[in-house]
Every structure is written in structure tokens, then in C-alpha cells.
Design a protein around this motif. Structure first.
Motif, PDB file in Angstrom:
ATOM      1  N   ILE A 278       0.865  -1.174   0.000  1.00  0.00           N
ATOM      2  CA  ILE A 278       0.000   0.000   0.000  1.00  0.00           C
ATOM      3  C   ILE A 278       0.901   1.224   0.000  1.00  0.00           C
ATOM      4  O   ILE A 278       1.805   1.340   0.842  1.00  0.00           O
ATOM      5  CB  ILE A 278      -0.913   0.045   1.236  1.00  0.00           C
ATOM      6  CG1 ILE A 278      -1.760  -1.224   1.355  1.00  0.00           C
ATOM      7  CG2 ILE A 278      -1.814   1.280   1.174  1.00  0.00           C
ATOM      8  CD1 ILE A 278      -2.533  -1.312   2.663  1.00  0.00           C
ATOM      9  N   THR A 279       0.668   2.147  -0.922  1.00  0.00           N
ATOM     10  CA  THR A 279       1.473   3.356  -1.036  1.00  0.00           C
ATOM     11  C   THR A 279       0.579   4.575  -1.070  1.00  0.00           C
ATOM     12  O   THR A 279      -0.400   4.616  -1.824  1.00  0.00           O
ATOM     13  CB  THR A 279       2.344   3.321  -2.307  1.00  0.00           C
ATOM     14  OG1 THR A 279       3.203   2.186  -2.262  1.00  0.00           O
ATOM     15  CG2 THR A 279       3.184   4.587  -2.423  1.00  0.00           C
ATOM     16  N   ASN A 280       0.897   5.563  -0.237  1.00  0.00           N
ATOM     17  CA  ASN A 280       0.264   6.869  -0.358  1.00  0.00           C
ATOM     18  C   ASN A 280       1.205   7.735  -1.189  1.00  0.00           C
ATOM     19  O   ASN A 280       2.347   7.974  -0.793  1.00  0.00           O
ATOM     20  CB  ASN A 280       0.031   7.489   1.020  1.00  0.00           C
ATOM     21  CG  ASN A 280      -0.949   8.648   0.956  1.00  0.00           C
ATOM     22  OD1 ASN A 280      -0.911   9.447   0.028  1.00  0.00           O
ATOM     23  ND2 ASN A 280      -1.820   8.743   1.946  1.00  0.00           N
ATOM     24  N   TYR A 281       0.731   8.197  -2.353  1.00  0.00           N
ATOM     25  CA  TYR A 281       1.603   8.884  -3.293  1.00  0.00           C
ATOM     26  C   TYR A 281       1.856  10.349  -2.928  1.00  0.00           C
ATOM     27  O   TYR A 281       2.706  10.991  -3.558  1.00  0.00           O
ATOM     28  CB  TYR A 281       1.016   8.805  -4.708  1.00  0.00           C
ATOM     29  CG  TYR A 281       0.802   7.395  -5.191  1.00  0.00           C
ATOM     30  CD1 TYR A 281       1.812   6.447  -5.085  1.00  0.00           C
ATOM     31  CD2 TYR A 281      -0.411   7.005  -5.741  1.00  0.00           C
ATOM     32  CE1 TYR A 281       1.603   5.143  -5.527  1.00  0.00           C
ATOM     33  CE2 TYR A 281      -0.621   5.706  -6.189  1.00  0.00           C
ATOM     34  CZ  TYR A 281       0.390   4.788  -6.077  1.00  0.00           C
ATOM     35  OH  TYR A 281       0.189   3.505  -6.508  1.00  0.00           O
ATOM     36  N   TYR A 282       1.137  10.900  -1.952  1.00  0.00           N
ATOM     37  CA  TYR A 282       1.371  12.269  -1.513  1.00  0.00           C
ATOM     38  C   TYR A 282       2.233  12.286  -0.249  1.00  0.00           C
ATOM     39  O   TYR A 282       2.310  11.302   0.484  1.00  0.00           O
ATOM     40  CB  TYR A 282       0.046  12.990  -1.261  1.00  0.00           C
ATOM     41  CG  TYR A 282      -0.586  13.582  -2.497  1.00  0.00           C
ATOM     42  CD1 TYR A 282       0.116  13.716  -3.691  1.00  0.00           C
ATOM     43  CD2 TYR A 282      -1.911  14.028  -2.476  1.00  0.00           C
ATOM     44  CE1 TYR A 282      -0.473  14.258  -4.813  1.00  0.00           C
ATOM     45  CE2 TYR A 282      -2.508  14.577  -3.596  1.00  0.00           C
ATOM     46  CZ  TYR A 282      -1.780  14.688  -4.768  1.00  0.00           C
ATOM     47  OH  TYR A 282      -2.372  15.240  -5.880  1.00  0.00           O
ATOM     48  N   ARG A 283       2.868  13.424  -0.008  1.00  0.00           N
ATOM     49  CA  ARG A 283       3.668  13.635   1.196  1.00  0.00           C
ATOM     50  C   ARG A 283       2.833  14.422   2.212  1.00  0.00           C
ATOM     51  O   ARG A 283       1.744  14.853   1.930  1.00  0.00           O
ATOM     52  CB  ARG A 283       4.951  14.396   0.884  1.00  0.00           C
ATOM     53  CG  ARG A 283       5.874  13.717  -0.145  1.00  0.00           C
ATOM     54  CD  ARG A 283       6.436  12.390   0.360  1.00  0.00           C
ATOM     55  NE  ARG A 283       5.564  11.260   0.047  1.00  0.00           N
ATOM     56  CZ  ARG A 283       5.670  10.068   0.568  1.00  0.00           C
ATOM     57  NH1 ARG A 283       6.606   9.833   1.484  1.00  0.00           N
ATOM     58  NH2 ARG A 283       4.845   9.106   0.233  1.00  0.00           N
ATOM     59  N   GLY A 284       3.396  14.645   3.392  1.00  0.00           N
ATOM     60  CA  GLY A 284       2.672  15.352   4.439  1.00  0.00           C
ATOM     61  C   GLY A 284       2.079  14.364   5.421  1.00  0.00           C
ATOM     62  O   GLY A 284       2.631  13.289   5.660  1.00  0.00           O
ATOM     63  N   GLN A 285       0.951  14.744   6.021  1.00  0.00           N
ATOM     64  CA  GLN A 285       0.226  13.803   6.877  1.00  0.00           C
ATOM     65  C   GLN A 285      -0.535  12.858   5.952  1.00  0.00           C
ATOM     66  O   GLN A 285      -1.631  13.165   5.471  1.00  0.00           O
ATOM     67  CB  GLN A 285      -0.710  14.555   7.808  1.00  0.00           C
ATOM     68  CG  GLN A 285       0.028  15.340   8.892  1.00  0.00           C
ATOM     69  CD  GLN A 285      -0.927  16.100   9.780  1.00  0.00           C
ATOM     70  OE1 GLN A 285      -1.707  16.919   9.311  1.00  0.00           O
ATOM     71  NE2 GLN A 285      -0.863  15.836  11.077  1.00  0.00           N
ATOM     72  N   ALA A 286       0.059  11.719   5.714  1.00  0.00           N
ATOM     73  CA  ALA A 286      -0.408  10.851   4.627  1.00  0.00           C
ATOM     74  C   ALA A 286      -0.127   9.396   4.979  1.00  0.00           C
ATOM     75  O   ALA A 286       0.936   8.869   4.660  1.00  0.00           O
ATOM     76  CB  ALA A 286       0.278  11.233   3.316  1.00  0.00           C
ATOM     77  N   GLU A 287      -1.080   8.752   5.643  1.00  0.00           N
ATOM     78  CA  GLU A 287      -0.914   7.348   5.981  1.00  0.00           C
ATOM     79  C   GLU A 287      -1.012   6.456   4.756  1.00  0.00           C
ATOM     80  O   GLU A 287      -1.847   6.686   3.876  1.00  0.00           O
ATOM     81  CB  GLU A 287      -1.999   6.884   6.967  1.00  0.00           C
ATOM     82  CG  GLU A 287      -1.842   7.409   8.373  1.00  0.00           C
ATOM     83  CD  GLU A 287      -2.685   8.637   8.634  1.00  0.00           C
ATOM     84  OE1 GLU A 287      -2.946   8.921   9.809  1.00  0.00           O
ATOM     85  OE2 GLU A 287      -3.066   9.314   7.655  1.00  0.00           O
ATOM     86  N   ALA A 288      -0.185   5.432   4.732  1.00  0.00           N
ATOM     87  CA  ALA A 288      -0.461   4.310   3.844  1.00  0.00           C
ATOM     88  C   ALA A 288      -1.643   3.527   4.393  1.00  0.00           C
ATOM     89  O   ALA A 288      -2.552   3.145   3.652  1.00  0.00           O
ATOM     90  CB  ALA A 288       0.765   3.420   3.711  1.00  0.00           C
ATOM     91  N   LEU A 289      -1.650   3.317   5.721  1.00  0.00           N
ATOM     92  CA  LEU A 289      -2.658   2.466   6.347  1.00  0.00           C
ATOM     93  C   LEU A 289      -3.066   3.046   7.693  1.00  0.00           C
ATOM     94  O   LEU A 289      -2.220   3.461   8.479  1.00  0.00           O
ATOM     95  CB  LEU A 289      -2.094   1.052   6.554  1.00  0.00           C
ATOM     96  CG  LEU A 289      -2.973   0.034   7.285  1.00  0.00           C
ATOM     97  CD1 LEU A 289      -4.238  -0.267   6.495  1.00  0.00           C
ATOM     98  CD2 LEU A 289      -2.193  -1.254   7.555  1.00  0.00           C
ATOM     99  N   LEU A 290      -4.366   3.058   7.944  1.00  0.00           N
ATOM    100  CA  LEU A 290      -4.917   3.374   9.259  1.00  0.00           C
ATOM    101  C   LEU A 290      -5.763   2.189   9.689  1.00  0.00           C
ATOM    102  O   LEU A 290      -6.694   1.791   8.977  1.00  0.00           O
ATOM    103  CB  LEU A 290      -5.742   4.654   9.228  1.00  0.00           C
ATOM    104  CG  LEU A 290      -6.319   5.144  10.564  1.00  0.00           C
ATOM    105  CD1 LEU A 290      -6.484   6.669  10.550  1.00  0.00           C
ATOM    106  CD2 LEU A 290      -7.668   4.497  10.898  1.00  0.00           C
TER     107      LEU A 290
END
Length: 479
Positions: A278-290
């Protein structure tokens, strides 16, 4: 042969044919579903592949109609802005005075801002609103000129009821089915992971297994209040889920859970995720997984996020998993037992916020890598501005941990008023470098504790038992 391979064999490892070339401004476009295609899944995307890279227009509509009744079943209007921060680089704070209408999709019962079209290379993927198509129906698609543009000019789109039609499957999985397959090419039960999760029963008597074939699944995933769900990828590196999302793209709602992860769930019990990334493509407060639930198993996963790369509530057992984040890499409200895991962080590895009466993040036989060469295991922040509690019962325990790139102080920074160190558990036993050599504890933060044998034998033994950390639950991992 693994059960996963047997199931895929039953589908013949089908590769869907994406055909039907249509001429528009002398450019050949390949459509999926192809014109007149039958047996299409109801969670299909609409995909156009050109001979060169298209761009997305700022106006125009995409409409889907039921061919039999003429009823419009979905509408995407490109004049509606995607998000307050479409590139994920704006304010991370909620602006409740903003009355603008943004592109919104209901995912797992909760509203998210989303991209109606995503272009990757020469392919434009159109995301219909979820759960708008039904089984046993024929549909046609219209698209205004200029919704997509080519180097030669606007793509002319589709204006007639016969230019782009397709028919869905007669019915979905049979009643009582406890195992389905997801394939991005449409060759199995569902095209999307979200489609399979929407189908999964809420409170079944036995486990529901969702097998996901290798491929790229660019979709926001969210579900809630479901039990006994196993989502298994074909392979950790080959089954790739992800989405560009963060707290600027999807800022907080007045009510409801966080909307910034790529993959999240709430109020669930007995859920296992295995063998995909699982990848979150944005930076910042950006979880891959919650994760928000009880008795969660995360097994053989690869998680790529940014700040707060993984947020946890409830109880979870994580094994053989790699987590990559930029700082506060684990935002921990829950009790989590990490075994044989690797955490790579660009700042503090964890901001653990456990409360009195529960355990926190416990790492056994795991590896922590600080990418900046001077990173720490945790940070703690006091209630300096009256916004956050002190979290005086935070607990992070590490046993037989290999490390690299960690500052000699190990723990911290500690901000604001002193913590009541009798409540804090910042403990470590047998911390090593990657070569197995014991690290130097002489500069460790004074409110951390270095456990030793035989003095702390009972503590070390207790914290190597998942059931002790997880409130009496002994995890069982389905292989």
C-alpha cells in the motif's frame, strides 16, 4: 500449490481483451470495457488508452446511461474542483466555512474527495461514483469533447447511445460465497478491492477471503463495521494498491474518521491483510494504512507513507512487514505487537499516544532504520498550547532490535513540561547495530530504561508474549 494459485487457476489467469479502436482526430483509442462487451463487473472503471499521453480538460461531462430505460445513472462534471488542495500541498486544517462543492465519492459509507480521472502514461482511467452500476444491465457512455485532450487537439469523445456500450454480468457471487477474486483486468469477480469489500458481508459466521491478483489498483479504500475479512495479495511486490491522498487533499470532516490514508478501516474486528503493498503517493500527513479495530493482523505487507505513515487504534499484530515513513512514522493510539518487522523513518519513528490501562508499541526481533543518521525511536509532546493531552502513559518497548541511523540519545525529543517518568515505558533490551553488536547506551535519554538480565527477566518475558501486550488475544495468522 498455494490455495491462492488454485483459485487463480480456476479463473484460467484470464487476461481481458481491451479492444475496439475508435478514430478521434486521427488518434487510435483503445476502450475498456470494449464496445459491446458483456460480463463486465459492476465496479469497473472506464479506461481509454491512446497512442500518446492525454491531458485532462477543465470542463465537460462524462455520463453513463441505462440503455433500456434511458436513465442517467452517473455524472462526472470536470468543472467541479477536485479538492481544496488537488496537489496535496495546501492547508492541512479543516476550513468549515468553505461552501465549495468538490468532487466527492462515497467510499465504504464515508465521503472522500477524489480524482474523477487519473492519467498514467498514455492511459486515462475514469472513476465512476461507487455502486452506481447494477448486475444484468446494459449501459452507454457519453463524453464531451475536451474532457481529454491530445497533442492534435481535443479528443472528440462520444455523443451517441451506440458509440460506447457494455453489459454487466447477470449476477454477482452466489449467496454463501466465502471467497472471491479481484483482478484489475476484469477477469475475476471484481475489478477493485473496494468493490469486493463493499460486497463482503458485515457479520458472517465464517471468514470471507478476498484474493487480489497482481496488478496496480489506484483507489482509495475504506470500510467499516465488518468482521472476519481476509484480504490477501498474490505477492507483496506485485499486488500494488495506492492513492494520492493526505490531510490537505482530504482535510478533516466535522464528523467521522480521518480521510487522509490511502487504505483505512474503522470499527472492525478480526481482519487480516497479507502479502500486498500500500502506497500513499502524496507527502505530508499521509498514511499508507490506518487500522481501527480489534484483533487486526498485518502480515507480510509493504507500507509506504509519509508523516504518520501508519496510524493504529485498537489491537493489532504486525509481522514480517516493512513500513516506510517520513516522521512520526507510527502514530500509535492502540496496542500493537510488531514481530520481525522493518521500520524506515526520516525523523522520530513513533509518536505513541497510548492511555492508562493499555499497552503501546512493542517491537520484538525487528529493525529500525533512521534515514537521516540522527533519528530517534519516539517523540513526545506536552500540552503546551492546550490542544493535546500529555500522553504520560505512552509505551514503546523494544526487545532484540537491530538499528541503524539512530542518535545516541535514542529516545526523544521530549517537548514541554517534564513527564512523570514512573508512568512512561520507554524501554529497550539488547538493542544492536545491523551487525549484531550491542549499541552504546551511555547517552540515552534519562527517562528511558535499558532492561537487563537477570534483573528484568520477568518483564522481558512478558513483553515477548503477544497475548500479554494485546489484552489476552493470541493472534492466529492465516497462511
Amino acid at each position: 500449490m498455494r490455495a491462492f494459485d488454485l483459485i487463480l487457476g480456476a479463473f484460467g489467469l484470464l487476461s481481458a481483451v481491451e479492444g475496439s479502436n475508435v478514430k478521434r482526430r486521427d488518434s487510435s483509442v483503445q476502450l475498456w470495457p470494449s464496445r459491446g462487451q458483456n460480463n463486465v463487473n459492476i465496479d469497473t472503471n472506464l479506461v481509454l488508452t491512446f497512442s500518446s499521453a492525454p491531458t485532462i480538460g477543465k470542463n465537460g461531462t462524462i455520463r453513463v446511461y441505462n440503455s433500456a430505460s434511458g436513465e442517467q445513472v452517473d455524472l462526472l462534471d470536470l468543472s467541479i474542483p477536485v479538492s481544496p488542495s488537488p496537489f496535496g500541498n495546501g492547508s492541512t486544517k479543516a476550513n468549515y466555512t468553505d461552501t465549495t462543492t468538490y468532487q466527492t465519492n462515497i467510499i465504504g459509507g464515508m465521503d472522500f474527495y477524489f480524482f474523477p480521472i487519473i492519467v498514467r502514461g498514455n492511459t486515462a482511467r475514469i472513476y465512476l461514483h461507487n455502486n452506481q452500476l447494477d448486475y444484468g444491465q446494459t449501459y452507454y457512455v457519453t463524453m464531451d469533447p475536451g474532457v481529454l485532450n491530445l497533442a492534435s487537439g481535443p479528443f472528440e469523445g462520444f455523443s451517441s447511445a451506440c458509440a460506447w456500450t457494455f453489459s454487466t454480468k447477470a449476477k454477482g457471487p452466489a449467496a454463501g460465497t466465502d471467497q472471491v477474486v479481484v483482478a484489475s483486468d476484469g477477469s475475476a469477480d471484481f475489478n477493485t478491492v473496494q468493490g469486493a469489500l463493499d460486497w463482503a458481508p458485515i457479520n458472517p459466521s465464517s471468514w470471507t477471503t478476498i484474493l487480489v491478483m497482481d496488478g496496480d489498483y489506484e483507489e482509495l479504500v475504506y470500510f467499516q463495521y465488518k468482521t472476519k475479512v481476509l484480504v490477501r495479495g498474490q505477492s507483496q511486490n506485485g499486488t500494488r494498491l495506492g492513492y494520492p491522498n493526505n490531510s490537505a487533499f482530504n482535510p478533516p470532516n466535522r464528523q467521522g474518521p480521518s480521510r487522509r490514508p490511502a487504505f483505512s478501516f474503522k470499527g472492525v474486528a478480526d481482519v487480516q491483510l497479507s502479502s500486498f503493498s500500500i502506497t500513499n503517493y502524496y507527502r505530508g500527513q499521509a498514511e499508507a494504512l490506518l487500522t481501527d479495530g480489534m484483533r487486526i493482523v498485518i502480515d507480510n505487507m509493504r507500507l509506504n507513507g509519509s508523516g504518520d505513515a501508519m496510524t493504529t487504534y485498537g489491537t493489532a499484530y504486525v509481522r514480517d512487514t516493512t513500513l516506510y515513513g517520513d516522521g512520526d512514522t507510527i502514530l500509535g493510539y492502540g496496542s500493537v505487537f510488531w514481530e520481525n518487522c522493518t521500520i524506515s523513518t526520516g525523523a522520530a519513528m513513533s509518536w505513541t499516544r497510548t492511555v492508562q490501562g493499555i499497552h503501546g508499541n512493542v517491537f520484538v526481533n525487528s529493525t529500525i532504520l533512521g534515514r537521516d543518521g540522527n533519528n530517534t525511536f519516539v517523540r513526545l509532546q506536552s500540552n503546551v498550547g492546550g490542544v493535546l493531552p500529555w500522553w504520560p502513559y505512552s509505551e514503546v518497548v523494544m526487545i532484540n532490535t537491530r538499528t541503524q541511523g539512530i542518535a545516541p540519545i535514542g529516545w526523544g525529543p521530549i517537548q514541554g513540561a517534564p513527564y512523570p517518568d514512573q508512568h512512561l515505558h520507554l524501554w529497550e533490551y539488547n538493542t544492536m547495530d545491523l551487525g549484531g553488536k550491542p549499541v552504546d547506551y551511555s547517552q540515552r535519554l534519562n527517562i528511558s530504561q535499558q532492561l537487563t538480565l537477570p534483573a528484568n527477566a520477568s518483564v522481558i518475558s512478558a513483553y515477548t508474549d503477544p497475548a500479554y501486550v494485546l489484552g489476552g488475544w493470541t493472534p492466529v495468522v492465516f497462511s
